[in-house]
Enzyme design. Structure first.
Site: not given
Ligand code: G1P
Ligand code: ZN
Length: 543
Positions: A18, A113-114, A126, A277, A279, A281-282, A376
Site C-alpha cells: 500500500t 509509518s505507524h 518508498k 504518527d 512519519d 502523515d496521520r 496525507k
Molecule cells: C493502511 C491504511 C491505509 C493507509 C496505509 C498507509 O493500509 O488502512 O488507509 O493508506 O495504511 O498509511 P493497509 O494496512 O490497510 O493496507
Molecule cells: Zn504514516
C-alpha cells in the site's frame, strides 16, 4: 572515489505494498537487500542523470545507515544532487513539500509509518514522483519487476556524508545539500492558515496538547505550534524523535495514544488534543471528552473549509478511500461538488488532485490531506481544526454534534484482526465472495443486503483499473460492512473489517458506536466465519 559494480541476486519479496516496501529491519539489513531495491528504483523512474532527488525519513532505527547507502548509490548512478533533511529527517508531508517546491525529479522516503521501530521493528522505503506523491502502481510494478532480475548495483566507494548541519557537500560528482527539515513545510502552513487567529486562540486561554509519539513530528510541532503560534512550552509531548519511538507503536489512535486520550478525558484536561504518527502523515483529533473519527473529521473540514484562508476560493471536489465512512459524501452533495471513492492508499488521490478534480481527501485510517501536497498530512489537519476552532469559537464536541444534527450521523468502527494466518485470512475473503450469488436481497437481522461486490476502481484520469480492493456488503438505508486484507503489515495477514450505519435522528446521536453497531458487528463476524476460521473471539484493535 571509484564506482563499484557489485554483483547481486534478486530477492523475491520486493513488491511494494500500500505504501512502499515494508519489512523487518533485520530483512533490510541482509547484505544487498536495501541496495537491490534502491537500484531497482533508480532503474525504473526515468532518466535520472544529473537530476535532483529528495531523501529523508522518519528517524527510525536504520534511517541514517540507509541514507548513507542511498547517497553513495545515487552518486554512482549519475544523480546530480540529493537534498537531505538535517540528521536524515523529513516527515512524509515535508518530503512531499520539498519535492514540489524545488521541482525535483522525485524523492525517497524512509519510513514504516505507524509500525513499531527499533532493531526488531519495521523499516520501509518508498519512492515519490515529481508531483510529490507516492509512485503510481505502474512505477511500483516496474520497480518490482526490476528487482526480480537485478544482477548488480552501483555504489560509490566513499566515506559517510555529515548530515548533522545544513550545508553542501560533494560526493563524487554529486552534491548533497543538507536542508532544514522544517522550514519549507512551516512556510507552506503559514500560507494556508490564519496564523494570527490561531495565535490569538492559543494565547487566549485555549489549552492544546500535541503528542508527537517520539516520532518525526516533534520538531515540526514545536516550531509551528509553540514557536510560531504561541502555544505554551510543553504543549508538544513526546517531542524528541527516537529510533524506537520509545518502544511504542507510533500510531495516533485510541489504543496507542493512550496517555493523550486520558488527558483529554480528565477533569483538568486541555480543550483540544492531537497526535501524529511515525512519519507525520496521520492525525488523531480529540476535543475535551470527545473523540472525532477520521471520517467525521474529513466531512467537517469539508463543510468548514470556507473558514480557512487557503480554501476560501472553494473546493473542487473531495475523495475518500472506499472503506472510509460516507459522512463526507453527504457534505459534498450539499455543496454540489463531486465525491470520489478510491481504493485504500494515498496514491490514488494523486491523479485526481493533479487533474484539479479534488481539493480535500481522506481515509478512515487517520489520514486527511489536500492538494497543497500529495501526501496525507498530520499537522496540516491539526492546523485546519485549530483554524476552524479559532473562527467558530465553539468546542470540538459542539461543532461535531451540530454537524451530525445537520447531516445525520454515520456510526463507524474498524475491527482489525492482526497476525492472522495468511491462508485463513484468504479463506475468509474467498468464503465471502462465494456467498455473493445468494446474498443480494437477503435479510440479515434487521438489515437487507442491497448489493455486494469486490471493489474495483477505474481511475477517471488515466483509465487504469485496480480490482479486488475489498469486499463490500451494502445494505438498504446506507449501512455497510467492508472486509479487506491490509497491504502494509509485515507478519501474517491483517484482516480489517469496517462497519458503518447511518442515523439521521439526532435523538440517537449520543450512542456509543460499538453499541449502535453491535448488530452489524455480529453479522460481520458471522458472515465471514471469523471466529471459526481464525480461532479469534475478538479483534486485536478496535478504532
Ligand atoms: C493502511 C491504511 C491505509 C493507509 C496505509 C498507509 O493500509 O488502512 O488507509 O493508506 O495504511 O498509511 P493497509 O494496512 O490497510 O493496507
Ligand atoms: Zn504514516
Amino acid at each position: 572515489m571509484t564506482i563499484k559494480q557489485i554483483p547481486t541476486q534478486p530477492f523475491s519479496d520486493q513488491r511494494p505494498g500500500t505504501s512502499g516496501l515494508r519489512k523487518k529491519v533485520t530483512r533490510f539489513q541482509q547484505p544487498h537487500y536495501l541496495e537491490n531495491f534502491v537500484q531497482s528504483i533508480f532503474d525504473s523512474v526515468g532518466d535520472i542523470q544529473g537530476k535532483t532527488i529528495v531523501v529523508g525519513g522518519d528517524g527510525r532505527y536504520y534511517n541514517q545507515q540507509a541514507i548513507q547507502i542511498i547517497i553513495r548509490m545515487a552518486a554512482a548512478n549519475g544523480i546530480g544532487r540529493v537534498m537531505v533533511g538535517r540528521a536524515g529527517l523529513l516527515s512524509t508531508p515535508a518530503a512531499s513539500t520539498v519535492i514540489r517546491k524545488y521541482r525535483t525529479h522525485g524523492g525517497i522516503i524512509l519510513s514504516a509509518s505507524h509500525n513499531p521501530g527499533g532493531p526488531d521493528g519495521d523499516f520501509g522505503i518508498k519512492y515519490n514522483t515529481a508531483n510529490g506523491g507516492p509512485a503510481p502502481e505502474k512505477i511500483t510494478e516496474a520497480i518490482y519487476q526490476r528487482s526480480r532480475e537485478i544482477e548488480h548495483y552501483l555504489i560509490l566507494d566513499s566515506i559517510d556524508t555529515p548530515l548533522d548541519q545544513c550545508g553542501s557537500y560533494s560526493v563524487g560528482n554529486m552534491t548533497v545539500e543538507v536542508i532544514d527539515p522544517v522550514a519549507d513545510y512551516a512556510e507552506l502552513m503559514e500560507e494556508l492558515f490564519d496564523f494570527d487567529a490561531i495565535h490569538d486562540l492559543l494565547t487566549g486561554g485555549f489549552a492544546l496538547r500535541f503528542d508527537a509519539m517520539h516520532a518525526i513530528t516533534g520538531p515540526y510541532a514545536r516550531e509551528i505550534l509553540e514557536n510560531r503560534l504561541g502555544a505554551a512550552a510543553g504543549t508538544v509531548m513526546n517531542g524528541n524523535p527516537l529510533p524506537d519511538f520509545g518502544g511504542h507503536h507510533p500510531d495516533p489512535n485510541l489504543a496507542h495514544a493512550k496517555a493523550l486520550v486520558e488527558q483529554l478525558f480528565s477533569e483538568e484536561g486541555p480543550d483540544f488534543g492531537a497526535a501524529s504518527d511515525g512519519d507525520g502523515d496521520r492525525n488523531m483529533i480529540l476535543g475535551k471528552n470527545f473523540y472525532v473519527t477520521p471520517s467525521d473529521s474529513l466531512a467537517l473540514l469539508t463543510a468548514n473549509a470556507n473558514l480557512v484562508p487557503g480554501y476560501q476560493k472553494g473546493i473542487a471536489g473531495v475523495a475518500r478511500s472506499m472503506p472510509t465512512s460516507l459522512a463526507v459524501d453527504r457534505v459534498a452533495e450539499r455543496l454540489g461538488i463531486d465525491c470520489y471513492e478510491t481504493p485504500t492508499g494515498w496514491k490514488f488521490f494523486g491523479n485526481l488532485m493533479d487533474a484539479g478534480k479534488v481539493t480535500l481527501c481522506g481515509e478512515e485510517s487517520f489520514g486527511t490531506g489536500s492538494s497543497h501536497i500529495r501526501e496525507k498530512d498530520g499537522l496540516w489537519a491539526v492546523l485546519f481544526w485549530l483554524n476552524i476552532l479559532a473562527a467558530r469559537k465553539q468546542s470540538v464536541a459542539d461543532i461535531v454534534q451540530q454537524h451530525w444534527a445537520e447531516y445525520g450521523r454515520n456510526f463507524y468502527t474498524r475491527h482489525d484482526y492482526e497476525e492472522v494466518d495468511m491462508e485463513e485470512a484468504q479463506g475468509i475473503m474467498e468464503h465471502l465472495e462465494q456467498q455473493f450469488p445468494t446474498l443480494t436481497g437477503r435479510r440479515l437481522g434487521s438489515y437487507r443486503v442491497e448489493q455486494c461486490d469486490n471493489f474495483s476502481y477505474t481511475d477517471p484520469v488515466d483509465g487504469s483499473t485496480s480490482s479486488s480492493q475489498g469486499i463490500r456488503i451494502l445494505f438498504e438505508g446506507g449501512s455497510r460492512i467492508v472486509y479487506r486484507l491490509s497491504g502494509t503489515g509485515t507478519v501474517g495477514a491483517t484482516l480489517r473489517v469496517y462497519i458503518e450505519s447511518y442515523d439521521p435522528d439526532p435523538r440517537n446521536h449520543q450512542q456509543d458506536p460499538q453499541q449502535a453497531l453491535e448488530p452489524l458487528i455480529d453479522i460481520a463476524v458471522e458472515l465471514g466465519q471469523i471466529d471459526s476460521r481464525t480461532g479469534r473471539t475478538r479483534p486485536s484493535v478496535i478504532t
